[in-house]
Design a protein around this motif. Structure first.
Motif, short mmCIF file in Angstrom:
data_model
loop_
_atom_site.label_atom_id
_atom_site.label_comp_id
_atom_site.label_asym_id
_atom_site.label_seq_id
_atom_site.Cartn_x
_atom_site.Cartn_y
_atom_site.Cartn_z
N ASP A 112 0.83 -1.20 0.00
CA ASP A 112 0.00 0.00 0.00
C ASP A 112 0.86 1.25 0.00
OD1 ASP A 112 -2.46 -1.50 2.18
OD2 ASP A 112 -2.47 -1.30 0.00
N LEU A 113 1.95 1.22 0.79
CA LEU A 113 2.85 2.37 0.83
C LEU A 113 3.44 2.66 -0.54
CD1 LEU A 113 4.75 1.86 4.22
CD2 LEU A 113 3.01 3.56 3.68
N ARG A 114 3.74 1.62 -1.28
CA ARG A 114 4.31 1.82 -2.63
C ARG A 114 3.33 2.54 -3.53
NH1 ARG A 114 8.98 -0.97 -3.40
NH2 ARG A 114 9.47 -2.57 -1.86
N SER B 119 5.07 18.29 7.02
CA SER B 119 5.67 18.37 5.68
C SER B 119 6.00 17.01 5.08
CB SER B 119 6.94 19.23 5.71
OG SER B 119 7.91 18.66 6.58
N GLY B 120 6.02 15.99 5.93
CA GLY B 120 6.31 14.65 5.44
C GLY B 120 7.73 14.18 5.71
N LYS B 121 8.37 14.75 6.73
CA LYS B 121 9.75 14.38 7.05
C LYS B 121 9.87 12.88 7.36
CE LYS B 121 10.14 17.19 10.57
NZ LYS B 121 8.80 17.79 10.54
N SER B 122 9.02 12.41 8.27
CA SER B 122 9.08 10.99 8.66
C SER B 122 8.76 10.08 7.48
CB SER B 122 8.11 10.72 9.81
OG SER B 122 8.53 11.38 10.98
N THR B 123 7.75 10.47 6.70
CA THR B 123 7.39 9.66 5.53
C THR B 123 8.57 9.55 4.57
OG1 THR B 123 5.09 10.40 5.71
CG2 THR B 123 5.77 9.44 3.61
N PHE B 124 9.22 10.66 4.28
CA PHE B 124 10.37 10.64 3.38
C PHE B 124 11.48 9.75 3.90
CE2 PHE B 124 14.56 12.35 2.29
CZ PHE B 124 14.53 12.22 0.91
N LEU B 125 11.86 9.93 5.15
CA LEU B 125 13.00 9.21 5.70
C LEU B 125 12.72 7.71 5.87
CD1 LEU B 125 14.05 11.85 8.38
CD2 LEU B 125 15.33 11.25 6.30
N HIS B 126 11.48 7.38 6.23
CA HIS B 126 11.16 5.98 6.48
C HIS B 126 10.75 5.21 5.23
CE1 HIS B 126 11.48 5.70 10.86
NE2 HIS B 126 11.12 6.97 10.88
N LYS C 96 -4.53 8.71 -3.98
CA LYS C 96 -3.86 7.41 -3.85
C LYS C 96 -3.98 6.86 -2.44
CE LYS C 96 0.18 7.06 -5.93
NZ LYS C 96 1.54 7.43 -6.40
N THR C 97 -3.91 7.74 -1.44
CA THR C 97 -4.04 7.31 -0.05
C THR C 97 -5.44 6.80 0.23
OG1 THR C 97 -2.40 8.97 0.61
CG2 THR C 97 -3.74 8.00 2.35
N LEU C 98 -6.44 7.54 -0.22
CA LEU C 98 -7.83 7.12 -0.03
C LEU C 98 -8.11 5.78 -0.69
CD1 LEU C 98 -9.70 10.51 -0.53
CD2 LEU C 98 -9.76 9.10 1.53
#
Length: 515
Positions: free
Chosen positions: A59-61, A98-105, A228-230
């Motif tokens: 799903d993350l992809r 801003s999506g810092k954690s999303t980007f790094l993880h 895409k998330t929905l």
């Protein structure tokens, strides 16, 4: 002392007691607030830790988009680490949301052999680093999280943590490790850079500023990310399905500066849209399912008009599959039809020809049997009637089961087609007889508690009848039975949209010729 039902001698008494017990059982199981039965379980997180707990990797992809400039920066930093033969420290500055954690993880989605780990606030950085030996991957990223508030740390604590980081990245264990300290204020960023410069200079900060300003994905991608998330987390639902027009969603982008804020605001708008629609359904909180029964067994067509595994009607597909006049009417308020379909849990279900014939033969009342005889139809029972019913999409939906992997059946023979043609002829004149047989089949096999045929739905703007109203543990379900000799994707779409349009007008959500 209570006696078992079997101890009562007369059939009438036993039947009466069984009826009472069944009613008590139903009363205990039914939810007190029937509105809960049709409430959509919307999931639209605006934080990565919540998203990661609920979403699978595949799903993350489908959700996460690349941030090219930031990925390029990581590439350059890694190249310098490789050349220097040591790890690196980076102050990663970005606004909250801003999506810092999303980007790094999710670096692993865009770069090979990269793993990201969290250093959480529960333990000191120094203690956490002791748990990491040599990296097995090409690049290991350790994210210092939960330490973004400047007031939480004294100068002494920050110095101790930075000393530990400096020692680790210069060791053999830290050679392939990038330690990233995330922050969302200029004050903390400046304080970290000043202390790091004093402690380790270039060996800790590298050549340059030693910090990176992360802006997150560009605003022109916010709508794409939201869609895409929905879709990934809500059974394929689109913004239209949840009651938000694309123009409205685009306008919301102008009001925010981060993707997290956008998702939070969008979630608020969706919930408000659903709340307004639910309030209009004050008389009856029900679900509306269309059951398609046709001689050409259009299972592929019904599947193409649904989303997810739970047979939910896909409004966008429905509107693109027919050019009927109803589409032009609906185009003026597609978001309202979408949220109505979601609140009503609108489904499109296929009932195969063999199942329909078996049900008609087994559960026909006297009048239907007479009609079948008049049409020279065989009335011998199908020994597989129960199996056929339980394998049907109707039964799966009633049992809250997903579509799953279907079993490819043999094409129906000419005799079966001819028999169904006769059944469809009866339906054209008196479909209530066949609908009653379907209701009997569902009730006697424990899929519903009771049913009625031809039940009024009375609203503010339009009154009409539903083919079947079934009472279940989770509330009433109105089944609209589409009997046809043959049908098409366009005809099914027109039928479903018309039904939804009628419900929308009945509750006052839609107005005819609304502009």
């Amino acid at each position: 002392m209570l006696l078992p039902v079997s101890d009562f001698k007369t059939k009438k008494v036993r039947a009466a007691l069984k009826s009472v017990l069944k009613g008590l059982k139903l009363a205990l199981k039914l939810p007190r607030n029937m509105t809960n039965a049709v409430q959509l379980s919307l999931f639209l997180p605006d934080r990565f830790d919540v998203l990661e707990r609920r979403a699978k990797k595949h799903d993350l992809r489908s959700i996460v988009v690349a941030v090219p400039d930031s990925l390029s920066y990581i590439d350059d930093l890694y190249s310098d680490m490789d050349s220097a033969g040591r790890g690196a420290f980076l102050v990663f500055r970005g606004e909250s949301g801003s999506g810092k954690s999303t980007f790094l993880h999710t670096l692993y989605l865009f770069k090979e052999d990269v793993k990201t780990y969290s250093i959480l606030q529960e333990k000191t950085v120094a203690d956490s680093l002791k748990e990491f030996g040599r990296a097995n991957e090409s690049l290991r990223v350790l994210v210092v999280e939960g330490r973004e508030a400047l007031t939480d740390f004294s100068e002494e604590i920050l110095e101790k943590e930075l000393h530990a980081i400096n020692t680790f990245i210069r060791s053999a264990s830290g050679e392939k490790t990038l330690i990233v300290w995330t922050c969302n204020t200029d004050d903390l960023q400046s304080r970290l850079i000043t202390l790091a410069g004093r402690i380790g200079a270039e060996s800790l900060l590298g050549v340059g500023e030693g910090s990176y300003r992360f802006s997150g994905p560009p605003k022109n991608l916010y709508l794409q990310i939201a869609n895409k998330t929905l879709e990934a987390l809500n059974e394929g639902a689109s913004l239209i399905d949840l009651g938000i027009a694309e123009e409205q969603a685009s306008e919301l982008v102008k009001r925010v500066n981060t993707i997290g804020t956008y998702l939070a605001l969008l979630r608020q708008e969706i919930r408000q849209s659903q709340s307004i629609t639910k309030s209009l359904l004050d008389k009856e909180q029900c679900r509306v399912w269309t059951v398609v029964i046709a001689g050409n067994d259009p299972e592929k067509d019904t599947a193409a008009l649904t989303r997810g595994s739970l047979f939910s009607a896909d409004i966008s597909c429905l509107m693109s599959s027919t050019e009927a006049n109803i589409v032009e009417e609906i185009k003026t308020f597609p978001d309202k039809i979408g949220v109505l379909a979601t609140i009503l849990d609108a489904k499109i279900l296929h009932l195969p020809v063999l199942s329909a014939l078996a049900i008609a033969k087994q559960y026909a009342d006297t009048e239907l049997r007479l009609k079948m005889k008049e049409n020279s139809m065989a009335l011998s029972a199908d020994p597989k009637v129960l199996q056929r019913l339980n394998d049907s999409e109707v039964a799966k939906a009633l049992k809250a089961q997903g579509r799953g992997i279907g079993r490819r059946g043999k094409p129906i023979g000419s005799n079966t087609v001819a028999a169904f043609d006769k059944l469809a002829s009866i339906a054209r004149e008196q479909d209530g007889l066949l609908n009653k047989a379907v209701g009997e089949a569902l009730q006697k096999n424990g899929l519903i508690h009771s049913f009625e045929t031809e039940v009024d739905f009375t609203g503010h703007g339009l009154n009409f009848k539903s083919d079947l109203v079934c009472q279940t543990e989770t509330g009433p379900i109105r089944l609209e039975m589409m009997w046809r000799k043959t049908t098409s994707r366009a005809e099914i779409s027109n039928y479903v949209l018309t039904k939804l349009y009628n419900y929308g007008r009945a509750i006052g959500l839609l107005q005819a010729n609304q502009s």
